[in-house]
Design an enzyme around this catalytic site. Structure first.
Site, mmCIF file in Angstrom:
data_model
loop_
_atom_site.group_PDB
_atom_site.id
_atom_site.type_symbol
_atom_site.label_atom_id
_atom_site.label_comp_id
_atom_site.label_asym_id
_atom_site.label_seq_id
_atom_site.Cartn_x
_atom_site.Cartn_y
_atom_site.Cartn_z
ATOM 1 N N CYS A 55 0.829 -1.206 0.000
ATOM 2 C CA CYS A 55 0.000 0.000 0.000
ATOM 3 C C CYS A 55 0.866 1.261 0.000
ATOM 4 C CB CYS A 55 -0.932 -0.007 1.210
ATOM 5 S SG CYS A 55 -1.987 -1.475 1.317
ATOM 6 N N SER A 56 1.920 1.256 0.801
ATOM 7 C CA SER A 56 2.781 2.434 0.922
ATOM 8 C C SER A 56 3.803 2.561 -0.203
ATOM 9 C CB SER A 56 3.537 2.401 2.256
ATOM 10 O OG SER A 56 2.645 2.593 3.329
#
Length: 169
Positions: A55-56
């Site tokens: 996600c990051s």
């Protein structure tokens, strides 16, 4: 489960607001999804959790980098939705430099995830009930495209896939 042609769930999401204005006070503000989606084309991507590796490193940065291209394709807003509280989403937004590009929408109690039927049970990993990874385009609150990832994958919910779909609408 949410599908093309459905309306977005009639629930609230929260967003941490750092600058007062536009009727929003500082701190977490609740937003009624149908009300803020009305009359807009919105790109929404959901993911399992803030500060998680994929996600990051890939998901959020892809949408931040493509924000201007989404606007050129007629998308009014980009939302990142995750089952985290508004404070965490606000901190993650600062870390990912999403200001002006992506709204970091908190689904703290998993109401949105539950209403879409796109939940992911990560209790065995200490994370509880989360959202599956997916992306969608909604026009006036109606889902026009939906890209749901297979478990553990990041192949169809990325910014470039959704951008191509937005350019075709």
């Amino acid at each position: 489960m949410l599908k093309v042609g459905d309306t977005l769930p009639a629930v609230s999401l929260q967003e941490f607001i750092e600058v007062e204005g536009g009727g929003c006070s500082l701190g977490p503000n609740a937003f009624d999804v149908p009300a803020i989606a009305a009359g807009k084309k919105i790109a929404i991507f959901a993911l399992p959790g803030a500060f998680t590796p994929t996600c990051s490193a890939q998901h959020v940065p892809g949408y931040v980098a493509a924000a201007e291209d989404f606007r050129a394709a007629g998308v009014d807003e980009i939302w990142c939705v995750s089952v985290n509280d508004a404070f965490v989403m606000g901190a993650w937004g600062r870390d990912q430099k999403t200001a002006g590009a992506v709204r970091m929408m908190a689904d703290g109690s998993a109401d949105f995830a539950d209403a879409t039927g796109l939940t992911l049970d990560l209790t065995s990993r200490g994370m509880g009930l989360r959202s599956q990874r997916y992306s969608l385009l909604a026009v006036d609150g109606v889902v026009r495209t939906l890209n749901v990832e297979a478990p553990g994958k990041f192949e169809v919910s990325d910014a470039q896939t959704l951008l191509k779909q937005a350019q075709g609408l």
